[in-house]
Enzyme design. Structure first.
Site, PDB file in Angstrom:
ATOM      1  N   PHE A  42       0.852  -1.170   0.000  1.00  0.00           N
ATOM      2  CA  PHE A  42       0.000   0.000   0.000  1.00  0.00           C
ATOM      3  C   PHE A  42       0.901   1.237   0.000  1.00  0.00           C
ATOM      4  CE2 PHE A  42      -2.446  -3.412   1.918  1.00  0.00           C
ATOM      5  CZ  PHE A  42      -3.613  -3.342   1.175  1.00  0.00           C
TER       6      PHE A  42
ATOM      7  N   PHE B 240       3.492   4.049  -2.719  1.00  0.00           N
ATOM      8  CA  PHE B 240       4.000   4.472  -4.014  1.00  0.00           C
ATOM      9  C   PHE B 240       5.525   4.451  -3.958  1.00  0.00           C
ATOM     10  CE2 PHE B 240      -0.064   6.680  -3.472  1.00  0.00           C
ATOM     11  CZ  PHE B 240      -0.723   6.313  -4.633  1.00  0.00           C
TER      12      PHE B 240
HETATM   13 CU1  CUA Z   1      -6.138   2.186  -2.766  1.00  0.00          CU
HETATM   14 CU2  CUA Z   1      -3.971   1.634  -3.544  1.00  0.00          CU
END
Ligand code: CUA
Length: 159
Positions: free
Chosen positions: A76, A78
């Site tokens: 979860f 970036f």
């Molecule tokens: Cu919601 Cu990745």
């Protein structure tokens, strides 16, 4: 077998409506080119680690001066995080996911894309205001979806 006149009228009426509606779908899908532009480039989501570009997501300034940000959105987080880009220069984002569909939205700007496993989503943005922006995932992707937040740092150009 005899069919009442009014019954015939409604049968033919319903048939005409079905043909009209299917025709409208065919017209918008075929002639008006309703198709997501991000689906032009594919990538193997199971082999992202070994991918020359997505294996090491980063911010790259190409020889012609173009700023390209390669982003992997996964459960979860970036990567990279934070993402640092210069202000007032076109920045091209290239995004993909190894697991499920995520969102990539830079809060307070028009930057917003869907990140789909197997595909590369790409868009170009120029950030006029230096500062820190939150990047949020706006597609439900699992139990910690609400924790999936990144940072974009827009740096003012040096004089
Ligand atoms: Cu919601 Cu990745």
């Amino acid at each position: 077998m005899s069919v009442e006149r009014y019954e015939k009228f409604w049968m033919w009426g319903a048939g005409v409506l079905i043909v009209l509606f299917l025709g409208a779908i065919g017209f918008s899908a075929g002639l008006q080119a309703v198709r997501p532009p991000s689906h032009l480039e594919t990538v193997d989501p199971a082999a992202l680690d070994a991918h020359p570009e997505f294996g090491a997501p980063s911010v790259v300034v190409r020889s012609d001066g173009a700023v390209v940000v390669t982003v992997v959105a996964s459960m979860f987080a970036f990567a990279p995080d934070p993402i640092e880009v210069p202000a007032n220069r076109p920045v091209t984002f290239r995004l993909t996911s190894p697991d499920v569909i995520h969102g990539f939205q830079v809060v307070g700007t028009n930057a917003n894309a869907m990140v789909v496993p197997g595909y590369v989503s790409q868009f170009t943005m120029t950030f006029a205001r230096p500062g820190e922006y939150a990047i949020v995932c706006n597609e439900y992707c699992g139990l910690a979806h609400h924790m999936m937040v990144g940072r974009l740092v827009v740096k003012a150009a040096r004089p």
